[in-house]
Design a protein around this motif. Structure first.
Motif, PDB file in Angstrom:
ATOM      1  N   ASN A 200       0.837  -1.206   0.000  1.00  0.00           N
ATOM      2  CA  ASN A 200       0.000   0.000   0.000  1.00  0.00           C
ATOM      3  C   ASN A 200       0.868   1.250   0.000  1.00  0.00           C
ATOM      4  O   ASN A 200       0.581   2.241  -0.682  1.00  0.00           O
ATOM      5  N   LEU A 201       1.938   1.198   0.795  1.00  0.00           N
ATOM      6  CA  LEU A 201       2.858   2.334   0.859  1.00  0.00           C
ATOM      7  C   LEU A 201       3.545   2.535  -0.489  1.00  0.00           C
ATOM      8  O   LEU A 201       3.720   3.675  -0.944  1.00  0.00           O
ATOM      9  N   ALA A 202       3.911   1.424  -1.140  1.00  0.00           N
ATOM     10  CA  ALA A 202       4.561   1.519  -2.448  1.00  0.00           C
ATOM     11  C   ALA A 202       3.656   2.206  -3.458  1.00  0.00           C
ATOM     12  O   ALA A 202       4.121   3.014  -4.275  1.00  0.00           O
ATOM     13  N   LEU A 203       2.364   1.898  -3.421  1.00  0.00           N
ATOM     14  CA  LEU A 203       1.413   2.538  -4.326  1.00  0.00           C
ATOM     15  C   LEU A 203       1.296   4.024  -4.012  1.00  0.00           C
ATOM     16  O   LEU A 203       1.300   4.867  -4.916  1.00  0.00           O
ATOM     17  N   ALA A 204       1.215   4.345  -2.726  1.00  0.00           N
ATOM     18  CA  ALA A 204       1.078   5.748  -2.327  1.00  0.00           C
ATOM     19  C   ALA A 204       2.320   6.571  -2.685  1.00  0.00           C
ATOM     20  O   ALA A 204       2.217   7.755  -3.018  1.00  0.00           O
ATOM     21  N   GLU A 205       3.496   5.935  -2.632  1.00  0.00           N
ATOM     22  CA  GLU A 205       4.757   6.645  -2.874  1.00  0.00           C
ATOM     23  C   GLU A 205       5.194   6.603  -4.335  1.00  0.00           C
ATOM     24  O   GLU A 205       6.170   7.260  -4.704  1.00  0.00           O
ATOM     25  N   PHE A 206       4.474   5.836  -5.169  1.00  0.00           N
ATOM     26  CA  PHE A 206       4.905   5.656  -6.552  1.00  0.00           C
ATOM     27  C   PHE A 206       5.047   6.997  -7.281  1.00  0.00           C
ATOM     28  O   PHE A 206       4.110   7.798  -7.317  1.00  0.00           O
ATOM     29  N   GLY A 207       6.232   7.230  -7.835  1.00  0.00           N
ATOM     30  CA  GLY A 207       6.494   8.441  -8.609  1.00  0.00           C
ATOM     31  C   GLY A 207       6.896   9.653  -7.795  1.00  0.00           C
ATOM     32  O   GLY A 207       7.256  10.695  -8.354  1.00  0.00           O
ATOM     33  N   SER A 208       6.861   9.549  -6.473  1.00  0.00           N
ATOM     34  CA  SER A 208       7.109  10.723  -5.626  1.00  0.00           C
ATOM     35  C   SER A 208       8.535  11.264  -5.737  1.00  0.00           C
ATOM     36  O   SER A 208       8.778  12.437  -5.434  1.00  0.00           O
TER      37      SER A 208
END
Length: 288
Positions: A200-208
């Motif tokens: 879930n964190l990976a999805l939220a942080e994707f592209g940041s």
């Protein structure tokens, strides 16, 4: 068979419904805690409404989803569900709702964002499930996780009518109690690292690491299948501003379409290995 008889009926009296549910419950109760439980639970629900396909997914508080029961349609294969539990589940409307604590019986149309059928999640995975209509239970479990009992109609002319949905909703309390009892000891099965939280964190942080905060917010919602209009409404900005943020994000990520965005996310997620936080693109772009 009695289940087939009730499944094919266009209308059921209140007495018929009660008798069908009572018979099915008598078959289901002895299987609580046993491997046969998910199959008998689906059979119980088939006595009430026509169901062409069903999948029972368990989302423990920790770890990846578990496929407790599946009826894989002829048009798909095991690899479809394999891709789902490896990371595609993060974009599933039922998973999102479960994570938000929404419980009960939901039709897919109640949970899916406006642009769901134009999303790459739908195009590359969901449409191959063969579902024409879907209803699903979301049930909280004692370990902090939840179960999703997905019920589908695959016939082009078949839909869950209001009467069907009312029957399924009426027995939610019993179905939920059975599910919680069956999976009461699930905490031990889910022991280990909080893998799903990391995904879930990976999805939220994707592209940041490459995008501005607003561009990241837009891209995250594009991945979930939201239309330009719903993204604008949720973020409180204009449609044109959303388009501009998406254009800039695509340029920074060196992609040209939603399809490329979808695969970039999946590739970076799969290649992350022992993900410990941050944007998965950082290590992904370093690799030859």
């Amino acid at each position: 068979m009695i289940g087939t008889r009730f499944c094919g009926a266009l209308a059921m009296t209140q007495t018929d419904t009660l008798a069908a549910f009572s018979d099915g419950l008598a078959d289901t109760l002895p299987t609580v805690g046993e491997s046969a439980f998910p199959a008998t639970l689906v059979a119980l629900l088939r006595r009430l409404v026509p169901i062409d396909d069903a999948t029972v997914l368990l989302y423990p508080a920790q770890g990846l989803p578990l496929i407790e029961y599946s009826e894989v349609p002829e048009t798909t294969g095991a690899s479809t569900l394999d891709r789902f539990i490896q990371g595609m589940f993060l974009l599933d409307p039922y998973y999102t709702a479960g994570q938000e604590g929404r419980l009960g019986l939901f039709r897919l149309s109640e949970l899916a964002p406006e642009g769901f059928r134009e999303s790459e999640y739908y195009r590359t995975w969901y449409r191959y499930c063969g579902y024409r209509d879907e209803c699903g239970y979301l049930i909280a479990l004692a370990d902090g996780g939840f179960a999703n009992i997905a019920l589908g109609r695959t016939d082009a002319r078949g839909r869950f009518s209001k009467a069907h949905r009312d029957r399924l909703a009426a027995v939610y309390g019993t179905v939920a109690a059975l599910a919680r009892s069956h999976w009461a000891g699930n905490a031990s099965r889910a022991a280990g690292e909080e893998l799903r939280e990391r995904l879930n964190l990976a999805l939220a942080e994707f592209g940041s690491s490459l995008l501005t905060e607003r561009e990241s917010q837009v891209i995250n919602r594009v991945l979930h299948g939201h239309s330009t209009k719903t993204i604008a409404d949720r973020l409180g900005i204009s449609v044109e501003t959303v388009k501009l943020h998406r254009k800039h994000a695509y340029a920074k990520l060196e992609i040209n379409s939603q399809a490329e965005l979808f695969y970039l996310f999946l590739d970076s997620l799969i290649s992350a290995g022992d993900y410990a936080g941050g944007d998965t693109l950082v290590d992904y772009l370093r690799k030859p």
